[in-house]
Design an enzyme around this catalytic site. Structure first.
Site, mmCIF file in Angstrom:
data_model
loop_
_atom_site.group_PDB
_atom_site.id
_atom_site.type_symbol
_atom_site.label_atom_id
_atom_site.label_comp_id
_atom_site.label_asym_id
_atom_site.label_seq_id
_atom_site.Cartn_x
_atom_site.Cartn_y
_atom_site.Cartn_z
ATOM 1 N N PHE A 18 56.693 83.841 87.152
ATOM 2 C CA PHE A 18 56.585 85.205 87.024
ATOM 3 C C PHE A 18 55.088 85.833 86.265
ATOM 4 O O PHE A 18 55.050 85.239 85.270
ATOM 5 C CB PHE A 18 57.807 85.731 86.616
ATOM 6 C CG PHE A 18 57.932 87.252 86.521
ATOM 7 C CD1 PHE A 18 57.867 88.150 87.451
ATOM 8 C CD2 PHE A 18 57.727 87.796 85.280
ATOM 9 C CE1 PHE A 18 57.834 89.310 87.423
ATOM 10 C CE2 PHE A 18 58.015 89.250 85.106
ATOM 11 C CZ PHE A 18 57.911 89.881 86.118
ATOM 12 N N GLN A 19 54.586 86.589 86.950
ATOM 13 C CA GLN A 19 53.370 87.225 86.369
ATOM 14 C C GLN A 19 52.339 86.197 85.755
ATOM 15 O O GLN A 19 51.627 86.523 84.961
ATOM 16 C CB GLN A 19 53.667 88.118 85.195
ATOM 17 C CG GLN A 19 54.598 89.448 85.898
ATOM 18 C CD GLN A 19 54.615 90.367 84.728
ATOM 19 O OE1 GLN A 19 54.638 90.090 83.370
ATOM 20 N NE2 GLN A 19 54.928 91.678 84.829
ATOM 21 N N MET A 55 29.393 113.492 96.013
ATOM 22 C CA MET A 55 28.122 112.480 96.255
ATOM 23 C C MET A 55 28.387 112.010 97.882
ATOM 24 O O MET A 55 27.201 111.815 98.652
ATOM 25 C CB MET A 55 27.871 111.736 95.198
ATOM 26 C CG MET A 55 26.620 110.892 95.478
ATOM 27 S SD MET A 55 25.262 112.011 95.143
ATOM 28 C CE MET A 55 25.218 112.026 93.276
ATOM 29 N N LYS A 67 51.612 81.945 75.927
ATOM 30 C CA LYS A 67 52.576 82.317 75.160
ATOM 31 C C LYS A 67 53.135 81.307 73.912
ATOM 32 O O LYS A 67 53.341 81.679 72.993
ATOM 33 C CB LYS A 67 53.734 82.702 76.047
ATOM 34 C CG LYS A 67 54.721 83.599 75.495
ATOM 35 C CD LYS A 67 55.808 84.081 76.147
ATOM 36 C CE LYS A 67 56.679 85.294 75.366
ATOM 37 N NZ LYS A 67 57.682 85.831 76.219
#
Length: 574
Positions: free
Chosen positions: A122-123, A486, A172
């Site tokens: 996850f992530q 622009m 982590k």
């Protein structure tokens, strides 16, 4: 909490080692957004509130831009915290912007536990490969014992030589891991990395000889002057040489814009004289600039008559785009004084007159009507003219990207270095608001004015929430022409006015600001403009002023794509 700089071993978590490194590197403010993979660092940050100010942005891209704003104005390294996965990928645009504009940053991203790497946890994202092309250096830490050395290296690489962004990805487990900490030592050198090359005295002598014999020499000042903190040395060189000085968009404010030798900006929307006279000068001295395509136009017709001297710290820039006659490699803080002592004092009166005559042509045909319109819709130029009158060049002006950016860069006055902040190389819409927030933490005594268009304003408008929470004093000036201006200008000039997806609708910006507890005002009539600007500048705290400008006004002069600098035009009738 007191920072630790110790001689005896103690046990510290990887997270606390990271924060100790920040303190030892002199970091005061960090921009970031927490998430699962970086929670241990944020937990440690709870005990560092007295020493480290953390600014919770509303999007990770904004964290990078805010750190850029602080770094660009202060000259120090900007610091960012973000979590893994989408947190890390949201940094990419900001990292690319910082790399192209040579802004020193250290970004710390959290990562999943080491044993989960490569499992599509996850992530989890391979942030090393994702960011390898948009960072000066990146590194993944899986063991907290590495952190002191890696972080010292990260700060050194970010700020040394040609500065840039560095990313350190920390798993982590490394954040949680407790290890023996012996203190932190800053890094001052790395094997095989020579960020400040030794100058060639022979080439400096050749450059001085060319300058001394030149009849029509011309200097283009780039951002490298400010990155090298060589403004004083550059001014001494310029004044002794007597040579006209122009600047790139990022080189603006390296010399006061009102200096007698200042002749304006080069490039696609630069001033008329500096552009056409690039192809008339006999010696071109480029200082800390990279001959970007927006500066040179057609390379096969750029300054072919001139001998070119290029002062730069990065050997990769020498002869990359423009073949030079004399390269002067090294930090311009060191090379410019060596050049100054070898040149003779001159004034070049006749050559300066050529620039003055070109400026008169530009003033008659364009500048006067832009700055002093007698009728019709409000022009962007007149807004900037009033700002100049009120700030007297003593403000930090941060711009987004588009027509308002070019108008602001063309007409703003700057007395002090590092007070012009804009997205140059990447041209990132949405840069302005978070960069202005970051600039407000650079501890200058100048007001911070964020000038943006209605398109760019909506790209990071959520950062009004950051202003609401932390109360930085940012004056937000939206020049609203109800178009992506622009792009619309190009569609008008080169695509037969086939306006495709440029008519952008905007919210009531004043009401949006009110929702974030920020005062604001909207101006549509010229007679109200001056007083509204005065109210914005005098207001205590942040303020949003929306000014409705001409919907189909164009920014001129302009060098069309594929044209040479000699083919610059003053209007769309040419």
């Amino acid at each position: 909490m007191e920072n630790l700089n110790i001689s005896t071993e103690i046990q510290l978590s990887g997270s606390r080692i990271i924060l100790e490194a920040f303190l030892q590197e002199g970091v005061k403010t960090v921009f970031g957004y927490p998430g699962g993979a970086i929670i241990p660092i944020y937990d440690a940050l709870y005990d560092y509130k007295e020493n480290l100010k953390h600014i919770l942005v509303r999007h990770e891209q904004a964290a990078v831009h805010a750190a850029q704003g602080l770094a660009r104005v202060s000259g120090e390294v900007g610091v960012v915290l973000a979590t893994s996965g989408p947190g890390a990928t949201n940094l990419v645009t900001g990292l690319a912007d910082a790399l192209l504009d040579n802004t020193p940053l250290v970004c710390i991203t959290g990562q999943v536990f080491e044993h989960l790497l490569g499992t599509d946890a996850f992530q989890e994202i391979d942030v090393m490969n994702v960011t390898s092309t948009v960072t000066k250096w990146n590194y993944q830490v899986t063991d907290a014992n590495e952190l002191p050395e890696v972080l010292a290296k990260a700060f050194y690489i970010a700020k040394s030589g040609r500065p840039g962004p560095v990313l350190v990805d920390v798993t982590k487990n490394a954040q949680l891991q407790s290890v023996a900490y012996k203190g932190y030592s800053t890094c001052n050198s790395l094997r095989s990395y020579k960020p400040d090359p030794d100058p060639s005295i022979e080439n400096i002598g050749k450059a001085a000889e060319l300058i001394n014999n030149a009849e029509k020499p011309f200097i283009i000042a780039g951002q490298g002057i400010m990155l090298g903190k060589a403004e004083k040395e550059f001014l001494q060189f310029a004044e002794k040489s007597g040579i006209p000085v122009a600047w790139t968009v990022l080189g603006m404010s390296a010399i006061p814009t009102t200096h007698p030798q200042a002749v304006g900006m080069v490039g696609m929307h630069g001033n008329y004289g500096p552009n056409i006279l690039t192809n008339e000068c006999d010696v071109l001295i480029a200082v800390g600039m990279r001959f970007d395509d927006r500066v040179t136009g057609r390379l096969d017709q750029y300054a072919k008559q001139a001998k070119i001297i290029h002062l730069d710290i990065d050997n990769a820039e020498i002869n990359k785009n423009v073949k030079v006659d004399v390269p002067v490699l090294g930090n311009c803080k060191h090379t410019i004084p060596l050049l100054t002592e070898r040149i003779i004092k001159r004034e070049h009166h006749d050559w300066h007159e050529r620039f003055k005559k070109c400026h008169e042509i530009e003033s008659i045909n364009l500048i006067h009507t832009e700055l002093y319109p007698e009728e019709g819709e409000i022009t962007m130029g007149e807004v900037i003219r009033y700002l100049n009158e009120m700030t007297k060049g003593e403000a930090v002006i941060v711009t987004d990207v588009g027509q308002h950016q070019m108008a602001t860069c063309r007409y703003s006055q700057f007395k002090h270095s590092r007070t012009n902040v804009t997205s140059g190389g990447l041209g990132t819409m949405g840069f302005c608001l978070p960069a202005a927030i970051g600039a407000s933490y650079a501890e200058t005594n100048y007001p911070v004015i964020a000038v943006m268009g209605d398109g760019g304003a909506q790209m990071n408008i959520q950062e009004l929430g950051t202003i609401m929470q932390y109360h930085p004093e940012v004056k937000i000036l939206i020049l609203n022409n109800c178009y992506l201006g622009m792009v619309r200008q190009w569609q008008e000039l080169f695509h037969e006015e086939r306006y495709s997806s440029v008519d952008i609708q905007s919210p009531d910006f004043v009401q949006v600001a009110k929702g974030y507890s920020i005062s604001g005002k909207k101006v549509s009539d010229r007679e109200d403009l001056k007083w509204a600007l005065r109210e914005m500048l005098d207001h205590k705290g942040s303020f949003l002023l929306e000014v409705m400008t001409g919907k189909e006004h164009n920014v001129f002069p302009m060098i069309s794509q594929g044209k040479s600098v000699s083919e610059i035009v003053l209007n769309n009738k040419a």
